[in-house]
Design a protein around this motif. Structure first.
Motif, PDB file in Angstrom:
ATOM      1  N   SER A 155       0.861  -1.177   0.000  1.00 54.72           N
ATOM      2  CA  SER A 155       0.000   0.000   0.000  1.00 54.72           C
ATOM      3  C   SER A 155       0.897   1.225   0.000  1.00 54.72           C
ATOM      4  CB  SER A 155      -0.902   0.002   1.242  1.00 54.72           C
ATOM      5  OG  SER A 155      -1.717   1.156   1.261  1.00 54.72           O
ATOM      6  N   LYS A 199      -3.206  -9.427  -1.998  1.00 58.15           N
ATOM      7  CA  LYS A 199      -4.040  -8.306  -2.472  1.00 58.15           C
ATOM      8  C   LYS A 199      -5.263  -8.119  -1.574  1.00 58.15           C
ATOM      9  CE  LYS A 199      -6.507  -6.424  -6.447  1.00 58.15           C
ATOM     10  NZ  LYS A 199      -7.650  -6.007  -5.619  1.00 58.15           N
ATOM     11  N   LYS A 200      -5.919  -9.209  -1.219  1.00 55.13           N
ATOM     12  CA  LYS A 200      -7.092  -9.107  -0.337  1.00 55.13           C
ATOM     13  C   LYS A 200      -6.688  -8.530   1.020  1.00 55.13           C
ATOM     14  CE  LYS A 200     -10.247 -12.283  -0.233  1.00 55.13           C
ATOM     15  NZ  LYS A 200     -10.900 -13.598  -0.064  1.00 55.13           N
ATOM     16  N   ARG A 202      -4.126  -6.514   1.555  1.00 57.75           N
ATOM     17  CA  ARG A 202      -3.851  -5.089   1.364  1.00 57.75           C
ATOM     18  C   ARG A 202      -5.152  -4.280   1.298  1.00 57.75           C
ATOM     19  NH1 ARG A 202      -1.050  -2.643  -4.018  1.00 57.75           N
ATOM     20  NH2 ARG A 202      -3.071  -3.276  -4.854  1.00 57.75           N
ATOM     21  N   ASP A 203      -6.140  -4.824   0.611  1.00 60.51           N
ATOM     22  CA  ASP A 203      -7.431  -4.133   0.507  1.00 60.51           C
ATOM     23  C   ASP A 203      -8.092  -3.968   1.875  1.00 60.51           C
ATOM     24  OD1 ASP A 203      -7.014  -4.071  -2.206  1.00 60.51           O
ATOM     25  OD2 ASP A 203      -8.368  -5.738  -2.661  1.00 60.51           O
TER      26      ASP A 203
END
Length: 529
Positions: A155, A199-200, A202-203
């Protein structure tokens, strides 16, 4: 591709069977000299050197064969990876001769082949990786898989001028597959067992980003550019032939035109990535970079590790030439690995690439031309761009008595970098577009007008001439013939442009047709010298 062309040059002089060659990218080795990809000069700059390498090895192999057979060197010849004793027909392979050849004196000036005898150079040779590329073989950094490796996504600040504040990783650590969350310089990395889990994770981060300085935007950039271009330049002209101002006073008409070029991301096919394993005071790095030595140097500084304790190698580059002159992706991976104490592959998304690039700078050009009823009297160009001062001349420089070129930079927090054919890719658009506007105003044929300019430059150059008018003419004549420039086709419109950059002359003719009121490119003819 240099991975094919450079070995091919050696192979030509070495006299080997190209089908038996395997090409591998070497890791960084300081003793090998400059290992950097950039400048678009690999073949031009290394052609003779690489031929000499191949010829040197060939002569040493021939000498080894002559010694083995106790015959004169002149009776031996190399071809197809073998040395033959011509009188008897005896043969020895290079493999059988290699050890002995290594003990032979290195020839100071090996004889290079007559180009008329070339067997490889000048023929159609397929890229050494072509089949592997189209069949999806693991050639690229994104394919890296090593034992114990975790995948990381980062991020980063959502805008230039923002800094990292508070981080809540509670939800991120609950995502299945997420193993660690670490903070590095102005960023947060989520490490997981797959890129999707990373990715999940980080989201799911809750990150507070603080404004460090005023945020910028494109509209404000262009507004500032125009205000600066409408004032006398703060810096002396890069070139100032004759008297542009006096010529403007004598003009029947003055063209005054602005061209805008936005900042552009590299948009590389393979999103950025890098592998790093930093443990026990040593670092192993692997990933796409044009400057492995610079990555190594920056990692050494950031982590306090000796360069001798850092190894780095590069896979095939997945596009984005110029973007990988920057070291950020390799340094970032090393910082994350050091913080997480495990090997890691940092994988960027397409959005990451677009939002965190070193962009082709936004630019604005102002062009002014003084015209008589039939002739171009003067040319005045002024450019401004983010970061570095814009500069460069078109072929008009040196062909006209009154010419002025000015350029300046604009301070910005938007990071900029080299974007293929830096300088030429924006200057060519602006200068050639303006040239067409001049042709329209003077009612001149675009090709004939340019040829007259080049003829003037050849016969009566003004000041320095940085190009060869005859080479320019060679591509123009060829593309005019290819495209039947002077012929008319109902409903088809033709455009013409030419440019010189990095040792190459190019001319193009495009055929355009209006389809439902919109221009559609039907065909492009291109000539290159």
């Amino acid at each position: 591709c240099v991975k094919t062309s450079l070995p091919l040059i050696i192979a030509e002089e070495l006299e080997v069977n190209w089908q038996s060659i395997q090409v591998e990218l070497a890791p960084l080795h300081s003793a090998m000299g400059r290992q950097t990809a950039g400048g678009s000069g690999s073949v031009r700059g290394r052609y003779t050197e690489l031929r000499t390498v191949g010829a040197t090895a060939r002569e040493m192999l021939v000498a080894a064969a002559a010694q083995t057979w106790s015959v004169p060197v002149t009776e031996c010849a190399a071809a197809n990876g073998e040395v033959t004793h011509t009188p008897t027909g005896k043969k020895l392979s290079y493999g059988a001769l290699a050890a002995t050849a290594a003990t032979m004196p290195v020839p100071a000036k090996p004889a290079l082949k007559d180009p008329t005898t070339f067997k490889l150079i000048g023929t159609r040779i397929t890229d050494v990786d072509a089949k592997k590329i189209v069949t999806g073989q693991p050639l690229f950094g994104i394919d890296t898989r090593k034992e114990g490796m975790l995948f990381a996504m980062v991020s980063r600040p959502p805008a230039y001028g923002k800094t990292l504040g508070k981080v809540d990783d509670t939800a991120a650590l609950k995502v299945q597959g997420v193993k660690k969350v670490v903070q590095i310089e102005n960023a947060v990395a989520v490490l997981a067992t797959s890129t999707w889990a990373a990715k999940k994770g980080r989201d799911a981060l809750v990150v507070q980003w603080n404004d460090k300085e005023k945020l910028e935007n494109t509209a404000a950039h262009f507004d500032s550019f125009k205000k600066l271009l409408d004032k006398p330049s703060a810096t002396p002209p890069a070139r100032n032939d004759g008297n542009v101002d006096a010529a403007a006073q004598q003009a029947v008409k003055v063209l005054d035109v602005y061209y805008e070029m936005p900042a552009l991301s590299h948009g590389q096919m393979e999103p950025l990535n890098f592998y790093a394993n930093v443990q026990n005071g040593k670092a192993e790095l692997y990933g796409p970079t044009q400057v492995p030595a610079s990555v190594r140097s920056e990692v050494a500084k950031k982590l306090g590790i000796a360069e001798a304790d850092i190894t780095i190698a590069s896979p095939r580059q997945g596009g984005g030439f110029g973007r990988k002159l920057m070291t950020d992706n390799g340094v970032e991976a090393a910082l994350i690995s050091a913080a997480a104490k495990c090997p890691v592959q940092v994988q960027w998304t397409r959005e990451d690439d677009m939002q965190n690039d070193f962009y082709r700078p936004a630019e604005m050009w102002r062009y002014r031309a003084a015209l008589s009823a039939t002739e171009l009297l003067s040319w005045h160009q002024s450019g401004i761009g983010i970061g570095r001062g814009v500069r460069g001349d078109s072929y008009i420089a040196g062909s006209i008595a009154n010419y002025r070129a000015e350029g300046q930079g604009f301070a910005s927090n938007t990071p900029t970098g080299w974007w293929r054919a830096p300088g030429a890719n924006t200057l060519a658009f602006a200068a050639e577009s303006f040239m067409d506007e001049i042709c329209v105003a003077l009612k001149k044929d675009p090709v004939a007008f340019r040829l007259a300019i080049l003829q003037q430059a050849k016969q009566q150059p003004v000041g320095k001439l940085s190009y060869d008018p005859d080479k320019y003419k060679s591509v123009i004549d060829l593309v005019v013939n290819m495209s039947n420039w002077n012929s008319k086709k109902p409903g088809i419109f033709k455009g013409f442009s030419t440019w010189y950059s990095f040792g190459s002359y190019v001319a193009q003719v495009v055929e355009v047709q209006l389809v439902k009121g919109q221009p559609k490119i039907m065909k492009v003819y291109c000539a290159v010298n």
